[in-house]
Design a protein around this motif. Structure first.
Motif, PDB file in Angstrom:
ATOM      1  N   GLN A 230      66.281   9.502  31.485  1.00  0.00           N
ATOM      2  CA  GLN A 230      65.394   9.134  30.385  1.00  0.00           C
ATOM      3  C   GLN A 230      65.152   7.628  30.350  1.00  0.00           C
ATOM      4  O   GLN A 230      64.021   7.174  30.162  1.00  0.00           O
ATOM      5  N   GLN A 231      66.204   6.835  30.567  1.00  0.00           N
ATOM      6  CA  GLN A 231      66.090   5.372  30.525  1.00  0.00           C
ATOM      7  C   GLN A 231      65.249   4.821  31.677  1.00  0.00           C
ATOM      8  O   GLN A 231      64.614   3.775  31.541  1.00  0.00           O
ATOM      9  N   SER A 232      65.217   5.529  32.799  1.00  0.00           N
ATOM     10  CA  SER A 232      64.486   5.047  33.976  1.00  0.00           C
ATOM     11  C   SER A 232      62.973   5.110  33.800  1.00  0.00           C
ATOM     12  O   SER A 232      62.226   4.433  34.510  1.00  0.00           O
ATOM     13  N   GLY A 233      62.522   5.938  32.859  1.00  0.00           N
ATOM     14  CA  GLY A 233      61.090   6.138  32.683  1.00  0.00           C
ATOM     15  C   GLY A 233      60.535   7.258  33.545  1.00  0.00           C
ATOM     16  O   GLY A 233      59.328   7.515  33.555  1.00  0.00           O
ATOM     17  N   TYR A 234      61.419   7.947  34.262  1.00  0.00           N
ATOM     18  CA  TYR A 234      61.010   9.006  35.182  1.00  0.00           C
ATOM     19  C   TYR A 234      60.239  10.114  34.465  1.00  0.00           C
ATOM     20  O   TYR A 234      59.316  10.701  35.034  1.00  0.00           O
ATOM     21  N   LEU A 235      60.596  10.379  33.217  1.00  0.00           N
ATOM     22  CA  LEU A 235      59.969  11.468  32.467  1.00  0.00           C
ATOM     23  C   LEU A 235      58.638  11.061  31.830  1.00  0.00           C
ATOM     24  O   LEU A 235      57.918  11.917  31.311  1.00  0.00           O
ATOM     25  N   ASN A 236      58.331   9.761  31.863  1.00  0.00           N
ATOM     26  CA  ASN A 236      57.151   9.276  31.153  1.00  0.00           C
ATOM     27  C   ASN A 236      55.937   9.059  32.045  1.00  0.00           C
ATOM     28  O   ASN A 236      54.855   8.737  31.559  1.00  0.00           O
TER      29      ASN A 236
END
Length: 332
Positions: A230-236
């Motif tokens: 979630q923190q990596s931005g992978y889901l965004n």
């Protein structure tokens, strides 16, 4: 200045794309040090999608590759005498399976120095990716798949060479090639994710596949991995792509972006690519679902990734609807 682009209608899955950029210092250095006519190699998958190793193994959109001269690229196709019913499918399967694997700068430098006896395990360079993909399929295209040059692939007896699969790029082609590229954001977020995962497994998690396997084998890291993803931005990235590439989701914007004269052909090309995307990510959902039940645990990471792949499928379905709308309007 005239630019050239590949004519996707002439390409077949499993084709190898060799490229060079005489204006790029790194490309020139690779060619000089390895005595090669080209500096980079990729495997064509379908539509406009190809897979190559640049910093990490990643999918690239071939429609974003423009060439100043036709001689700056060459296409290789496996000779029929060397093909079995599974040669191409197996090679593409391997390439997709290692997406996310890190690029080995050390091995690239070794290759430039002619030191091919040693290499870093479980990493990739562009030529290794191509050679090992076909070796996985049962076809040995070079003597040393781990450490081979672009020239060795070019001169392999397993391929026919084609230098006439290009066409002159039109205004749309150039506009699209210079537009927002979602794969670049995917690469950056993947890089961020795997860097953060080093605290868990000392950098041994090399791909999304190996991450999934690690979480199943070590369920105690489930919550931590979910937080890092979630923190990596992978889901965004999906939301970012949708905001920046609005033409994929609105018929009128699609026609305006491509132009009325090009819209129908663009819709055909996008349709093929998105159908392939649906097939791929539906399969990913099935595989992860089977692993979820086989694990016997309610692993949040698996649930999260299944949800992500379902969203990707839904996104492809929306793009397909736009393609059909454009095609219908063009012939009404």
């Amino acid at each position: 200045m005239v630019k050239y682009i590949y004519d996707m209608t002439k390409l077949l899955p499993g084709d190898i794309i060799l490229t060079r950029d005489p204006n790029n210092q790194l490309s020139r250095r690779v060619m000089e040090s390895t005595n090669s006519d080209y500096s980079h190699a990729m495997i064509y998958v379908c539509g406009s999608s190809c897979i190559g190793a640049e910093k990490r193994v990643q999918a690239r959109n071939l429609a974003r590759f423009l060439f100043d001269e036709p001689k700056n690229t060459c296409l290789l196709r496996v000779k029929k005498d060397y093909q079995t019913p599974v040669t191409i499918d197996a090679a593409i399967y391997y390439a997709r399976r290692v997406v996310g694997n890190p690029y080995s700068l050390a091995d690239a430098l070794r290759l430039e120095l002619g030191r091919t006896e040693n290499y870093t395990f479980d990493t990739q360079i562009c030529t290794r990716l191509v050679a090992k993909a076909f070796e996985f399929s049962g076809l040995k295209i070079v003597e040393n798949a781990e450490m081979c040059t672009p020239q060795e692939i070019l001169e392999s007896s397993c391929f026919d060479k084609y230098r006439d699969f290009l066409r002159v790029a039109n205004d749309f082609d150039i506009r699209f090639a210079e537009s927002y590229d979602v794969t670049e954001d995917m690469r950056k977020t993947t890089e961020t994710l795997f860097d953060s995962l080093e605290t868990i497994n000392e950098g041994k998690i090399r791909s999304m596949q190996s991450l999934t396997d690690y979480v199943i084998e070590h369920p105690k890291v489930d919550t931590t991995v979910c937080k890092l993803v979630q923190q990596s931005g992978y889901l965004n990235v999906l939301e970012i792509e949708e905001k920046k590439n609005t033409y994929n989701y609105d018929k009128n914007v699609f026609i305006d972006f491509y132009g009325e004269d090009n819209a129908y052909e663009a819709a055909i090309s996008a349709l093929e690519e998105n159908l392939e995307g649906i097939y791929r990510y539906e399969q990913e959902c099935k595989d992860l679902t089977m692993k979820f039940f086989a694990s016997g645990r309610k692993l949040r990471y698996l649930i999260m990734m299944i949800g992500l792949y379902k969203r990707i499928v839904e996104q492809h379905q929306r793009r397909i609807r736009v393609c059909y709308e454009v095609m219908y309007d063009s012939h009404s």
